[in-house]
Design a protein around this motif. Structure first.
Motif, PDB file in Angstrom:
ATOM      1  N   ARG A  93     -39.427  16.886  19.108  1.00 17.57           N
ATOM      2  CA  ARG A  93     -39.756  15.709  19.925  1.00 17.57           C
ATOM      3  C   ARG A  93     -38.958  15.696  21.236  1.00 17.57           C
ATOM      4  NH1 ARG A  93     -42.178  16.108  16.143  1.00 17.57           N
ATOM      5  NH2 ARG A  93     -43.589  14.826  15.005  1.00 17.57           N
ATOM      6  N   ARG A  94     -38.138  16.726  21.436  1.00 20.02           N
ATOM      7  CA  ARG A  94     -37.293  16.864  22.631  1.00 20.02           C
ATOM      8  C   ARG A  94     -36.264  15.739  22.746  1.00 20.02           C
ATOM      9  NH1 ARG A  94     -39.151  21.515  23.443  1.00 20.02           N
ATOM     10  NH2 ARG A  94     -41.007  22.051  24.597  1.00 20.02           N
ATOM     11  N   LEU A  95     -35.844  15.211  21.608  1.00 21.39           N
ATOM     12  CA  LEU A  95     -34.772  14.218  21.576  1.00 21.39           C
ATOM     13  C   LEU A  95     -33.466  14.998  21.361  1.00 21.39           C
ATOM     14  CD1 LEU A  95     -36.675  11.613  19.386  1.00 21.39           C
ATOM     15  CD2 LEU A  95     -36.263  11.505  21.862  1.00 21.39           C
ATOM     16  N   ILE A  96     -33.035  15.653  22.417  1.00 20.39           N
ATOM     17  CA  ILE A  96     -32.006  16.682  22.343  1.00 20.39           C
ATOM     18  C   ILE A  96     -30.646  16.138  21.928  1.00 20.39           C
ATOM     19  CG2 ILE A  96     -30.810  18.489  23.648  1.00 20.39           C
ATOM     20  CD1 ILE A  96     -33.839  18.984  22.921  1.00 20.39           C
ATOM     21  N   THR A  97     -30.224  15.011  22.482  1.00 24.94           N
ATOM     22  CA  THR A  97     -28.907  14.471  22.124  1.00 24.94           C
ATOM     23  C   THR A  97     -28.859  14.127  20.639  1.00 24.94           C
ATOM     24  OG1 THR A  97     -28.595  13.643  24.357  1.00 24.94           O
ATOM     25  CG2 THR A  97     -27.213  12.681  22.647  1.00 24.94           C
ATOM     26  N   ALA A  98     -29.903  13.480  20.133  1.00 22.75           N
ATOM     27  CA  ALA A  98     -29.956  13.148  18.703  1.00 22.75           C
ATOM     28  C   ALA A  98     -30.022  14.417  17.860  1.00 22.75           C
ATOM     29  CB  ALA A  98     -31.146  12.238  18.417  1.00 22.75           C
ATOM     30  N   HIS A  99     -30.776  15.413  18.323  1.00 20.87           N
ATOM     31  CA  HIS A  99     -30.862  16.702  17.632  1.00 20.87           C
ATOM     32  C   HIS A  99     -29.478  17.345  17.535  1.00 20.87           C
ATOM     33  CE1 HIS A  99     -31.907  20.884  16.773  1.00 20.87           C
ATOM     34  NE2 HIS A  99     -31.295  21.242  17.898  1.00 20.87           N
ATOM     35  N   GLN A 100     -28.756  17.379  18.666  1.00 15.29           N
ATOM     36  CA  GLN A 100     -27.416  17.978  18.672  1.00 15.29           C
ATOM     37  C   GLN A 100     -26.503  17.285  17.672  1.00 15.29           C
ATOM     38  OE1 GLN A 100     -26.445  17.646  22.926  1.00 15.29           O
ATOM     39  NE2 GLN A 100     -25.905  19.799  22.818  1.00 15.29           N
ATOM     40  N   ARG A 101     -26.475  15.972  17.736  1.00 14.60           N
ATOM     41  CA  ARG A 101     -25.590  15.215  16.830  1.00 14.60           C
ATOM     42  C   ARG A 101     -25.941  15.459  15.367  1.00 14.60           C
ATOM     43  NH1 ARG A 101     -25.795  10.071  20.581  1.00 14.60           N
ATOM     44  NH2 ARG A 101     -24.134  10.639  22.018  1.00 14.60           N
ATOM     45  N   THR A 102     -27.227  15.496  15.080  1.00 17.95           N
ATOM     46  CA  THR A 102     -27.659  15.709  13.700  1.00 17.95           C
ATOM     47  C   THR A 102     -27.242  17.093  13.203  1.00 17.95           C
ATOM     48  OG1 THR A 102     -29.528  14.219  13.992  1.00 17.95           O
ATOM     49  CG2 THR A 102     -29.682  15.793  12.176  1.00 17.95           C
ATOM     50  N   MET A 103     -27.487  18.115  14.002  1.00 18.08           N
ATOM     51  CA  MET A 103     -27.160  19.477  13.579  1.00 18.08           C
ATOM     52  C   MET A 103     -25.646  19.697  13.519  1.00 18.08           C
ATOM     53  SD  MET A 103     -29.915  20.484  12.655  1.00 18.08           S
ATOM     54  CE  MET A 103     -31.451  21.332  12.804  1.00 18.08           C
ATOM     55  N   GLN A 104     -24.914  19.143  14.479  1.00 17.83           N
ATOM     56  CA  GLN A 104     -23.457  19.265  14.451  1.00 17.83           C
ATOM     57  C   GLN A 104     -22.882  18.562  13.228  1.00 17.83           C
ATOM     58  OE1 GLN A 104     -22.655  17.603  18.295  1.00 17.83           O
ATOM     59  NE2 GLN A 104     -22.864  19.572  19.345  1.00 17.83           N
ATOM     60  N   SER A 105     -23.391  17.368  12.929  1.00 21.47           N
ATOM     61  CA  SER A 105     -22.922  16.634  11.753  1.00 21.47           C
ATOM     62  C   SER A 105     -23.242  17.393  10.474  1.00 21.47           C
ATOM     63  CB  SER A 105     -23.553  15.245  11.699  1.00 21.47           C
ATOM     64  OG  SER A 105     -23.160  14.481  12.811  1.00 21.47           O
ATOM     65  N   THR A 106     -24.408  18.025  10.434  1.00 24.60           N
ATOM     66  CA  THR A 106     -24.782  18.820   9.259  1.00 24.60           C
ATOM     67  C   THR A 106     -23.845  20.010   9.101  1.00 24.60           C
ATOM     68  OG1 THR A 106     -27.079  18.135   9.539  1.00 24.60           O
ATOM     69  CG2 THR A 106     -26.683  20.058   8.144  1.00 24.60           C
ATOM     70  N   TYR A 107     -23.538  20.678  10.201  1.00 26.32           N
ATOM     71  CA  TYR A 107     -22.607  21.814  10.156  1.00 26.32           C
ATOM     72  C   TYR A 107     -21.253  21.372   9.624  1.00 26.32           C
ATOM     73  CZ  TYR A 107     -19.783  25.778  11.765  1.00 26.32           C
ATOM     74  OH  TYR A 107     -18.930  26.848  11.822  1.00 26.32           O
ATOM     75  N   VAL A 108     -20.720  20.309  10.187  1.00 23.47           N
ATOM     76  CA  VAL A 108     -19.392  19.844   9.779  1.00 23.47           C
ATOM     77  C   VAL A 108     -19.420  19.328   8.341  1.00 23.47           C
ATOM     78  CG1 VAL A 108     -17.594  18.116  10.203  1.00 23.47           C
ATOM     79  CG2 VAL A 108     -18.582  19.378  12.115  1.00 23.47           C
ATOM     80  N   GLY A 109     -20.387  18.467   8.018  1.00 20.83           N
ATOM     81  CA  GLY A 109     -20.423  17.859   6.691  1.00 20.83           C
ATOM     82  C   GLY A 109     -20.768  18.820   5.579  1.00 20.83           C
ATOM     83  N   ALA A 110     -21.808  19.619   5.787  1.00 20.21           N
ATOM     84  CA  ALA A 110     -22.299  20.487   4.714  1.00 20.21           C
ATOM     85  C   ALA A 110     -21.514  21.784   4.589  1.00 20.21           C
ATOM     86  CB  ALA A 110     -23.780  20.799   4.919  1.00 20.21           C
ATOM     87  N   LEU A 111     -20.967  22.279   5.696  1.00 21.82           N
ATOM     88  CA  LEU A 111     -20.268  23.564   5.628  1.00 21.82           C
ATOM     89  C   LEU A 111     -18.749  23.422   5.656  1.00 21.82           C
ATOM     90  CD1 LEU A 111     -22.621  25.712   7.867  1.00 21.82           C
ATOM     91  CD2 LEU A 111     -22.341  25.836   5.393  1.00 21.82           C
ATOM     92  N   ILE A 112     -18.231  22.625   6.558  1.00 25.24           N
ATOM     93  CA  ILE A 112     -16.773  22.540   6.661  1.00 25.24           C
ATOM     94  C   ILE A 112     -16.201  21.583   5.619  1.00 25.24           C
ATOM     95  CG2 ILE A 112     -14.836  21.892   8.154  1.00 25.24           C
ATOM     96  CD1 ILE A 112     -16.436  22.986  10.515  1.00 25.24           C
ATOM     97  N   VAL A 113     -16.703  20.336   5.580  1.00 21.77           N
ATOM     98  CA  VAL A 113     -16.143  19.360   4.634  1.00 21.77           C
ATOM     99  C   VAL A 113     -16.482  19.744   3.198  1.00 21.77           C
ATOM    100  CG1 VAL A 113     -16.158  16.946   3.901  1.00 21.77           C
ATOM    101  CG2 VAL A 113     -16.108  17.508   6.347  1.00 21.77           C
ATOM    102  N   ALA A 114     -17.775  19.900   2.901  1.00 21.54           N
ATOM    103  CA  ALA A 114     -18.166  20.255   1.530  1.00 21.54           C
ATOM    104  C   ALA A 114     -17.619  21.625   1.151  1.00 21.54           C
ATOM    105  CB  ALA A 114     -19.677  20.227   1.382  1.00 21.54           C
ATOM    106  N   GLY A 115     -17.624  22.559   2.106  1.00 13.85           N
ATOM    107  CA  GLY A 115     -17.102  23.893   1.834  1.00 13.85           C
ATOM    108  C   GLY A 115     -15.628  23.896   1.488  1.00 13.85           C
TER     109      GLY A 115
END
Length: 174
Positions: A93-115
């Motif tokens: 949908r080209r909602l880039i800022t929201a896309h960035q935040r979502t993917m960054q949060s997923t990286y941190v939450g799912a890989l760094i924190v959970a990892g």
């Protein structure tokens, strides 16, 4: 440090660990480098595929049982699947800022924190890094990985001081 515990683990755990390690590394690269170009899109698609493997494979791992065969980590997997779908939808949908935040949060939450929880005593990654012939090697490698992952996540989320020659980011560059 020894990889023996992973070699003796179930195929689901082996697939999960390999996909998580690759997603951690690739996600760091995608977060760190320039956004929006062809390489970013290819890397992002590969990262989403790896994260799907990580999340789905977790449903075949039942080493911690809190509610029947399930544990709190399975909630993280459901949230990860939702976040990946949301992040892809936002990008399309080209909602880039929201896309960035979502993917960054997923990286941190799912890989760094959970990892990080995979390094608790009694877990396979704890055995890989802290048991075996040289636990200090495992500690050094883990510290380097976590520091690098944290730095990549921080940098990818814009956590750097602006330089005097930096141009203001436009929505296309974000």
């Amino acid at each position: 440090m020894t990889f023996e515990p992973l070699f003796h683990a179930s195929p689901a755990i082996q697939i999960h660990a390999l996909a998580a390690i690759l997603a951690f590394l690739l996600g760091g690269l995608v977060l760190f480098r320039r956004k929006g170009d062809r390489l970013h899109r290819i890397g992002g698609r590969a990262w989403v595929a790896l994260m799907l493997v990580v999340a789905v494979s977790s449903f075949f791992i039942h080493t911690i049982r809190i509610w029947g065969p399930w544990s709190p980590i399975h909630i993280v997997s459901v949230v990860t699947l939702y976040s990946l779908a949301q992040g892809v939808w936002l990008a399309r949908r080209r909602l880039i800022t929201a896309h960035q935040r979502t993917m960054q949060s997923t990286y941190v939450g799912a890989l760094i924190v959970a990892g990080t929880f995979t390094f608790l005593p009694g877990r396979i990654m704890y055995e890989v890094f802290f048991e075996g012939s040289s636990p200090m090697t495992g500690i050094a490698v883990l510290a380097t990985i976590l520091a690098g992952g944290g730095a990549i996540a921080w940098r990818g989320m814009g956590g750097r001081a602006p330089r005097s020659n930096d141009k203001a980011a436009t929505p296309d560059q974000a």
